[in-house]
Design an enzyme around this catalytic site. Structure first.
Site, PDB file in Angstrom:
ATOM      1  N   GLY A  14       6.688  39.986  30.271  1.00 53.86           N
ATOM      2  CA  GLY A  14       6.247  40.983  31.247  1.00 53.86           C
ATOM      3  C   GLY A  14       7.077  42.248  31.206  1.00 53.86           C
ATOM      4  N   TYR A 137      -0.495  37.270  47.698  1.00 52.90           N
ATOM      5  CA  TYR A 137       0.688  37.540  46.868  1.00 52.90           C
ATOM      6  C   TYR A 137       1.934  37.616  47.759  1.00 52.90           C
ATOM      7  CZ  TYR A 137       3.570  40.608  43.784  1.00 52.90           C
ATOM      8  OH  TYR A 137       4.562  41.192  43.035  1.00 52.90           O
ATOM      9  N   LYS A 141       5.346  35.239  47.926  1.00 51.28           N
ATOM     10  CA  LYS A 141       6.694  35.805  47.768  1.00 51.28           C
ATOM     11  C   LYS A 141       7.593  35.381  48.943  1.00 51.28           C
ATOM     12  CE  LYS A 141       6.640  38.221  43.945  1.00 51.28           C
ATOM     13  NZ  LYS A 141       7.473  37.779  42.837  1.00 51.28           N
ATOM     14  N   ARG A 210       4.340  55.970  48.857  1.00 55.08           N
ATOM     15  CA  ARG A 210       4.943  54.848  48.136  1.00 55.08           C
ATOM     16  C   ARG A 210       6.277  55.247  47.523  1.00 55.08           C
ATOM     17  NH1 ARG A 210       1.683  52.729  50.617  1.00 55.08           N
ATOM     18  NH2 ARG A 210       0.010  51.303  50.036  1.00 55.08           N
TER      19      ARG A 210
HETATM   20  N1  LIG Z   1       5.246  45.625  38.886  1.00 57.44           N
HETATM   21  C1  LIG Z   1       5.622  45.935  40.121  1.00 57.44           C
HETATM   22  O1  LIG Z   1       5.333  47.024  40.635  1.00 57.44           O
HETATM   23  C2  LIG Z   1       6.435  44.945  40.931  1.00 57.44           C
HETATM   24  C3  LIG Z   1       6.904  45.355  42.192  1.00 57.44           C
HETATM   25  C4  LIG Z   1       7.682  44.481  42.931  1.00 57.44           C
HETATM   26  C5  LIG Z   1       7.972  43.228  42.412  1.00 57.44           C
HETATM   27  N2  LIG Z   1       7.500  42.852  41.204  1.00 57.44           N
HETATM   28  C6  LIG Z   1       7.845  41.503  40.711  1.00 57.44           C
HETATM   29  O2  LIG Z   1       8.497  41.637  39.443  1.00 57.44           O
HETATM   30  C7  LIG Z   1       8.197  40.495  38.639  1.00 57.44           C
HETATM   31  C8  LIG Z   1       7.723  40.938  37.265  1.00 57.44           C
HETATM   32  O3  LIG Z   1       6.592  41.784  37.415  1.00 57.44           O
HETATM   33  P1  LIG Z   1       6.001  42.599  36.176  1.00 57.44           P
HETATM   34  O4  LIG Z   1       5.513  43.888  36.711  1.00 57.44           O
HETATM   35  O5  LIG Z   1       6.951  42.547  35.034  1.00 57.44           O
HETATM   36  O6  LIG Z   1       4.710  41.728  35.863  1.00 57.44           O
HETATM   37  P2  LIG Z   1       4.026  41.401  34.462  1.00 57.44           P
HETATM   38  O7  LIG Z   1       4.286  42.475  33.471  1.00 57.44           O
HETATM   39  O8  LIG Z   1       2.605  41.043  34.781  1.00 57.44           O
HETATM   40  O9  LIG Z   1       4.801  40.105  34.009  1.00 57.44           O
HETATM   41  C9  LIG Z   1       4.622  38.874  34.648  1.00 57.44           C
HETATM   42  C10 LIG Z   1       5.152  37.798  33.734  1.00 57.44           C
HETATM   43  O10 LIG Z   1       4.928  36.537  34.355  1.00 57.44           O
HETATM   44  C11 LIG Z   1       4.290  35.680  33.411  1.00 57.44           C
HETATM   45  N3  LIG Z   1       3.456  34.682  34.059  1.00 57.44           N
HETATM   46  C12 LIG Z   1       2.479  34.875  34.970  1.00 57.44           C
HETATM   47  N4  LIG Z   1       1.908  33.696  35.289  1.00 57.44           N
HETATM   48  C13 LIG Z   1       2.558  32.755  34.556  1.00 57.44           C
HETATM   49  C14 LIG Z   1       2.428  31.331  34.431  1.00 57.44           C
HETATM   50  N5  LIG Z   1       1.525  30.645  35.131  1.00 57.44           N
HETATM   51  N6  LIG Z   1       3.262  30.700  33.583  1.00 57.44           N
HETATM   52  C15 LIG Z   1       4.182  31.380  32.853  1.00 57.44           C
HETATM   53  N7  LIG Z   1       4.349  32.712  32.933  1.00 57.44           N
HETATM   54  C16 LIG Z   1       3.548  33.381  33.766  1.00 57.44           C
HETATM   55  C17 LIG Z   1       3.443  36.628  32.589  1.00 57.44           C
HETATM   56  O11 LIG Z   1       3.022  35.999  31.398  1.00 57.44           O
HETATM   57  P3  LIG Z   1       1.667  36.558  30.651  1.00 57.44           P
HETATM   58  O12 LIG Z   1       2.112  37.825  29.989  1.00 57.44           O
HETATM   59  O13 LIG Z   1       1.319  35.481  29.702  1.00 57.44           O
HETATM   60  O14 LIG Z   1       0.656  36.768  31.733  1.00 57.44           O
HETATM   61  C18 LIG Z   1       4.449  37.754  32.378  1.00 57.44           C
HETATM   62  O15 LIG Z   1       5.385  37.415  31.379  1.00 57.44           O
HETATM   63  C19 LIG Z   1       7.195  39.661  39.434  1.00 57.44           C
HETATM   64  O16 LIG Z   1       7.858  38.611  40.086  1.00 57.44           O
HETATM   65  C20 LIG Z   1       6.640  40.643  40.447  1.00 57.44           C
HETATM   66  O17 LIG Z   1       6.186  39.994  41.602  1.00 57.44           O
HETATM   67  C21 LIG Z   1       6.745  43.680  40.437  1.00 57.44           C
END
Ligand SMILES: NC(=O)c1ccc[n+]([C@@H]2O[C@H](COP(=O)([O-])OP(=O)(O)OC[C@H]3O[C@@H](n4cnc5c(N)ncnc54)[C@H](OP(=O)(O)O)[C@@H]3O)[C@@H](O)[C@H]2O)c1
Length: 328
Positions: A14, A137, A141, A210
């Protein structure tokens, strides 16, 4: 952490996980256990238990989650609640079972009530109803952070709980069906310039405000908190300043060179009217973000251009100059 300690990073494909892996590797950590959905589905309890029994990490960065923008959350609330609950329960349970010493569980500022005072302080958690568009979601969390705190209180498993605001930057998605607002706007305005379009229509009214943090600042912040915060308190992770979506659109239009008309589809939801963190606790722990929003926007536009260039090169059979994770 010693350089040879086994360190688990989930969600390694991710946006956040991949940057964290890069940073830890660059810092000389040589025993990184990086899971992807292909080798380990975190929703599957038995597979998770088997994996932990085999690899027995000493430290864990639990980054994986089912993540998406407002449209994706509205379209599939069941999966956002159910998958994220399973992921967090399975990971934390296994960490406790094999005796992981310290766990960082990445949360989100969507945990705060829809009507909570701004800027949002950590103590406003559970003070009122959540924003309905991403309630599933957010509930997952909240359950995760409370479970981590329970493991810390009852069993002594040290937990670090950063709550980042909207994350953008390197390796962000540009897939409009599931991407977040900043990368969506970069794509919309960049494509409009390429296509010579004279209007861009955006979701909502533009008045919602935001707060954004570049993924490099998220990674620096997580590593700082991992060393400096271990009392199980949640800690907001953000610059503590916000912009309206309309101001953001104006900045991105300017940086992409779009000179046409920006109009707003007010039949689409705005989500929470304001989301900005109070980052006093973060500052007291000695961390402050470094990448200014406009600078981060420029980097994101450049990355999107490189992705488009690489797709064209791929399509014409030439060697792509840039490797990317996902292209819409
Ligand atoms: N992006 C934002 O704005 C934001 C804001 C606040 C907090 N966060 C938190 O930051 C963290 C990372 O977010 P991100 O933006 O990097 O998201 P992302 O790019 O969608 O990455 C999510 C990761 O989780 C993996 N994943 C999802 N479901 C899974 C499963 N069932 N088994 C194994 N792996 C799984 C995905 O694998 P695949 O690639 O195979 O799907 C990917 O590697 C999350 O916890 C999110 O809640 C994000």
């Amino acid at each position: 952490m010693d350089k040879t300690d086994p360190i688990l990073i989930t969600g390694g494909t991710g946006m956040v996980g991949a940057r964290l892996v890069e940073q830890l590797s660059a810092d000389g950590f040589s025993n990184l256990l990086v899971t992807t959905r292909n080798d380990l589905d975190l929703c599957d309890e038995q597979s998770v238990d088997r994996w932990f029994d085999q690899h027995r990490p000493r430290y864990a960065f639990l980054i994986a989650a089912k993540v998406g923008g407002i449209a994706a959350n509205i379209a599939d609330p069941t999966a956002f609640l159910s998958d994220n609950l399973k992921i967090v329960v399975n990971q934390l349970g296994a960490c406790h079972r094999v005796g992981v010493e310290k766990v960082l569980l990445l949360g989100s500022t969507c945990i705060y009530p829809r009507e909570c005072p701004q800027p949002m302080k950590e103590e406003y958690l559970l003070d009122g109803p959540l924003e309905p568009t991403n309630e599933g979601y957010a509930l997952a969390k909240i359950a995760g952070l409370r479970l981590a705190q329970a493991y810390q209180k009852q069993h002594g498993m040290k937990c670090v709980l950063p709550m980042p605001c909207n994350i953008y930057g390197t390796n962000d998605h540009f897939d409009l069906s599931r991407c977040h607002v900043l990368s969506a706007l970069v794509k919309r305005f960049s494509d409009a310039v390429t296509d010579g379009a004279d209007e861009v229509v955006l979701w909502g009214s533009g008045i919602a405000r935001r707060e954004f943090i570049h993924v490099d600042d998220v990674v620096d912040g997580m590593l700082h908190l991992f060393e400096n915060a271990e009392n199980g308190e949640i800690v907001n992770l953000g610059p503590g300043t916000d912009v309206s979506i309309s101001e953001l659109a104006g900045m991105i239009a300017e940086e992409t060179g779009f000179v046409g008309n920006i109009s707003w589809d007010t039949s689409r939801p705005d989500g929470m009217l304001r989301k900005c963190t109070d980052n006093t606790r973060l500052s007291q722990l000695g961390f402050r973000t470094k990448i200014a929003l406009r600078d981060g926007i420029r980097r994101t536009i450049l990355q999107y251009k490189q992705i488009c260039q690489a797709s064209i090169s791929d399509a014409t059979g030439a060697t792509a100059q840039t490797t990317t994770r996902r292209v819409a």
